[in-house]
Design an enzyme around this catalytic site. Sequence first.
Site, PDB file in Angstrom:
ATOM      1  N   SER A  10      24.194 -74.338   0.384  1.00 23.63           N
ATOM      2  CA  SER A  10      23.951 -75.156   1.575  1.00 23.63           C
ATOM      3  C   SER A  10      24.972 -76.278   1.653  1.00 23.63           C
ATOM      4  O   SER A  10      25.009 -77.163   0.786  1.00 23.63           O
ATOM      5  CB  SER A  10      22.544 -75.759   1.514  1.00 23.63           C
ATOM      6  OG  SER A  10      22.432 -76.769   2.495  1.00 23.63           O
ATOM      7  N   HIS A  35      24.886 -71.387   3.944  1.00 20.00           N
ATOM      8  CA  HIS A  35      23.732 -71.965   4.643  1.00 20.00           C
ATOM      9  C   HIS A  35      24.165 -73.250   5.341  1.00 20.00           C
ATOM     10  O   HIS A  35      24.753 -74.140   4.717  1.00 20.00           O
ATOM     11  CB  HIS A  35      22.635 -72.248   3.618  1.00 20.00           C
ATOM     12  CG  HIS A  35      21.329 -72.664   4.210  1.00 20.00           C
ATOM     13  ND1 HIS A  35      20.446 -71.772   4.770  1.00 20.00           N
ATOM     14  CD2 HIS A  35      20.740 -73.882   4.314  1.00 20.00           C
ATOM     15  CE1 HIS A  35      19.367 -72.417   5.197  1.00 20.00           C
ATOM     16  NE2 HIS A  35      19.528 -73.706   4.937  1.00 20.00           N
ATOM     17  N   ASP A  37      22.884 -76.322   7.704  1.00 23.30           N
ATOM     18  CA  ASP A  37      21.691 -77.051   8.133  1.00 23.30           C
ATOM     19  C   ASP A  37      21.978 -77.926   9.341  1.00 23.30           C
ATOM     20  O   ASP A  37      22.719 -78.906   9.237  1.00 23.30           O
ATOM     21  CB  ASP A  37      21.191 -77.948   6.995  1.00 23.30           C
ATOM     22  CG  ASP A  37      20.519 -77.154   5.892  1.00 23.30           C
ATOM     23  OD1 ASP A  37      19.617 -76.358   6.190  1.00 23.30           O
ATOM     24  OD2 ASP A  37      20.906 -77.341   4.720  1.00 23.30           O
ATOM     25  N   MET A  39      20.488 -80.552  11.898  1.00 22.21           N
ATOM     26  CA  MET A  39      19.353 -81.481  12.019  1.00 22.21           C
ATOM     27  C   MET A  39      19.579 -82.409  13.203  1.00 22.21           C
ATOM     28  O   MET A  39      20.681 -82.938  13.366  1.00 22.21           O
ATOM     29  CB  MET A  39      19.233 -82.334  10.759  1.00 22.21           C
ATOM     30  CG  MET A  39      19.085 -81.542   9.488  1.00 22.21           C
ATOM     31  SD  MET A  39      18.883 -82.678   8.117  1.00 22.21           S
ATOM     32  CE  MET A  39      18.738 -81.530   6.755  1.00 22.21           C
ATOM     33  N   HIS A  68      20.503 -72.765   9.899  1.00 24.08           N
ATOM     34  CA  HIS A  68      19.110 -73.215   9.822  1.00 24.08           C
ATOM     35  C   HIS A  68      18.921 -74.363  10.810  1.00 24.08           C
ATOM     36  O   HIS A  68      19.409 -75.469  10.577  1.00 24.08           O
ATOM     37  CB  HIS A  68      18.827 -73.653   8.375  1.00 24.08           C
ATOM     38  CG  HIS A  68      17.457 -74.191   8.142  1.00 24.08           C
ATOM     39  ND1 HIS A  68      17.104 -74.831   6.968  1.00 24.08           N
ATOM     40  CD2 HIS A  68      16.332 -74.175   8.909  1.00 24.08           C
ATOM     41  CE1 HIS A  68      15.830 -75.192   7.040  1.00 24.08           C
ATOM     42  NE2 HIS A  68      15.345 -74.813   8.210  1.00 24.08           N
ATOM     43  N   MET A  70      17.048 -77.135  12.231  1.00 21.96           N
ATOM     44  CA  MET A  70      15.946 -78.090  12.097  1.00 21.96           C
ATOM     45  C   MET A  70      15.987 -79.003  13.313  1.00 21.96           C
ATOM     46  O   MET A  70      16.311 -80.190  13.235  1.00 21.96           O
ATOM     47  CB  MET A  70      16.089 -78.863  10.786  1.00 21.96           C
ATOM     48  CG  MET A  70      15.622 -78.052   9.588  1.00 21.96           C
ATOM     49  SD  MET A  70      16.124 -78.770   8.037  1.00 21.96           S
ATOM     50  CE  MET A  70      17.777 -78.119   7.930  1.00 21.96           C
ATOM     51  N   MET A 139      10.349 -72.703   3.623  1.00 21.70           N
ATOM     52  CA  MET A 139      10.741 -74.013   3.106  1.00 21.70           C
ATOM     53  C   MET A 139       9.939 -74.265   1.837  1.00 21.70           C
ATOM     54  O   MET A 139       8.709 -74.209   1.854  1.00 21.70           O
ATOM     55  CB  MET A 139      10.432 -75.126   4.122  1.00 21.70           C
ATOM     56  CG  MET A 139      11.354 -75.232   5.326  1.00 21.70           C
ATOM     57  SD  MET A 139      13.133 -75.402   4.994  1.00 21.70           S
ATOM     58  CE  MET A 139      13.207 -76.717   3.783  1.00 21.70           C
ATOM     59  N   GLY A 144      14.550 -81.666   5.699  1.00 23.33           N
ATOM     60  CA  GLY A 144      15.202 -82.907   6.104  1.00 23.33           C
ATOM     61  C   GLY A 144      16.213 -83.440   5.109  1.00 23.33           C
ATOM     62  O   GLY A 144      17.152 -84.120   5.501  1.00 23.33           O
ATOM     63  N   ASP A 178      14.286 -72.123   0.477  1.00 24.37           N
ATOM     64  CA  ASP A 178      15.175 -73.250   0.760  1.00 24.37           C
ATOM     65  C   ASP A 178      14.510 -74.552   0.322  1.00 24.37           C
ATOM     66  O   ASP A 178      13.495 -74.957   0.898  1.00 24.37           O
ATOM     67  CB  ASP A 178      15.469 -73.261   2.266  1.00 24.37           C
ATOM     68  CG  ASP A 178      16.492 -74.313   2.664  1.00 24.37           C
ATOM     69  OD1 ASP A 178      17.123 -74.911   1.763  1.00 24.37           O
ATOM     70  OD2 ASP A 178      16.665 -74.528   3.883  1.00 24.37           O
ATOM     71  N   GLY A 180      14.980 -77.219  -3.409  1.00 29.44           N
ATOM     72  CA  GLY A 180      14.615 -77.344  -4.816  1.00 29.44           C
ATOM     73  C   GLY A 180      14.883 -76.096  -5.639  1.00 29.44           C
ATOM     74  O   GLY A 180      14.268 -75.907  -6.691  1.00 29.44           O
TER      75      GLY A 180
HETATM   76  C1  DX5 Z   1      16.634 -79.279   3.567  1.00 27.90           C
HETATM   77  C2  DX5 Z   1      17.633 -78.202   3.912  1.00 27.90           C
HETATM   78  C3  DX5 Z   1      18.141 -77.490   2.716  1.00 27.90           C
HETATM   79  C4  DX5 Z   1      18.851 -78.353   1.697  1.00 27.90           C
HETATM   80  C5  DX5 Z   1      18.444 -77.842   0.354  1.00 27.90           C
HETATM   81  O1  DX5 Z   1      15.837 -79.573   4.611  1.00 27.90           O
HETATM   82  O2  DX5 Z   1      17.059 -77.226   4.765  1.00 27.90           O
HETATM   83  O3  DX5 Z   1      18.943 -76.367   3.064  1.00 27.90           O
HETATM   84  O4  DX5 Z   1      20.245 -78.338   1.820  1.00 27.90           O
HETATM   85  O5  DX5 Z   1      18.916 -78.688  -0.624  1.00 27.90           O
HETATM   86  P1  DX5 Z   1      18.499 -78.562  -2.157  1.00 27.90           P
HETATM   87  O6  DX5 Z   1      18.907 -77.185  -2.620  1.00 27.90           O
HETATM   88  O7  DX5 Z   1      19.249 -79.655  -2.815  1.00 27.90           O
HETATM   89  O8  DX5 Z   1      17.005 -78.745  -2.233  1.00 27.90           O
HETATM   90 ZN    ZN Z   2      18.198 -75.340   5.069  1.00 28.25          ZN
END
Ligand code: DX5
Ligand code: ZN
Length: 225
Positions: A10, A35, A37, A39, A68, A70, A139, A144, A178, A180
């Site tokens: 990501s 990936h 993101d 937002m 992705h 968001m 998720m 976020g 996605d 952690g």
């Molecule tokens: C969070 C994003 C993730 C984020 C994951 O809302 O959707 O894609 O980048 O980051 P890590 O892998 O550090 O949890």
């Molecule tokens: Zn994501």
Amino acid sequence: MEREYQLCPSILSADFWKLGEQIREVEKAGCRWLHIDIMDGTFVPPVSFGETVVASIRKQTELFFDVHMMTVHPETHIESMAAAGADLMCVHAEACRHLDRTLQAIRAAGMKTGVALNPATPLSALDYVLDKTDMVLLMTVNPGYGGQSYLPAMTGKIRSLREKLDAAGYPQIHIEVDGGINAKTADTVLEAGANILVAGSAFFSGDLQANGRFFHERIQAHLAG
Ligand code: DX5
Ligand code: ZN
């Protein structure tokens, strides 16, 4: 069924001063997916980046762009994301008043479809759209921010989703996890049935090539049973 497994870094956790170099590192690590993101500051508090960045990196790489969204009203970005070069557009069920229509429009624009579910959203949100879904994004943190801790209750959700997809006759739908995903949780999510692993902070910190090798080894170990 032969299932495809992907480590999907990501770029939210990348160093944007040298984004191009970081994407080359993703390729060098043997990854095929990226990936991305998006937002909007409303669906989730932060604002990240949008179509302009997607179009700019599209010119430089063949990686599969897993976008992705968001955002609220993701349907307003379908044409522009397709034009920018997204390969898959994943929308949150919570953000779509007309999820079925939105998924149809994403396919009509030439992209694969993804449906993302927040941790507290039940799997039943998928029940009537499986025929229009190429990937489900679970998720495993609240969306976020990168760098949060995996929510342990999501392991059972991944397992239930894999059972549900098999029982419904859609074993080919990807399960992406996605949030952690790291050295502590990779084996758990693979064992539960995830096949696309997003890694933000766990990929883009320290030695990126070593991080890539680690995840690919865990995938190979899982496949070897
Ligand atoms: C969070 C994003 C993730 C984020 C994951 O809302 O959707 O894609 O980048 O980051 P890590 O892998 O550090 O949890
Ligand atoms: Zn994501």
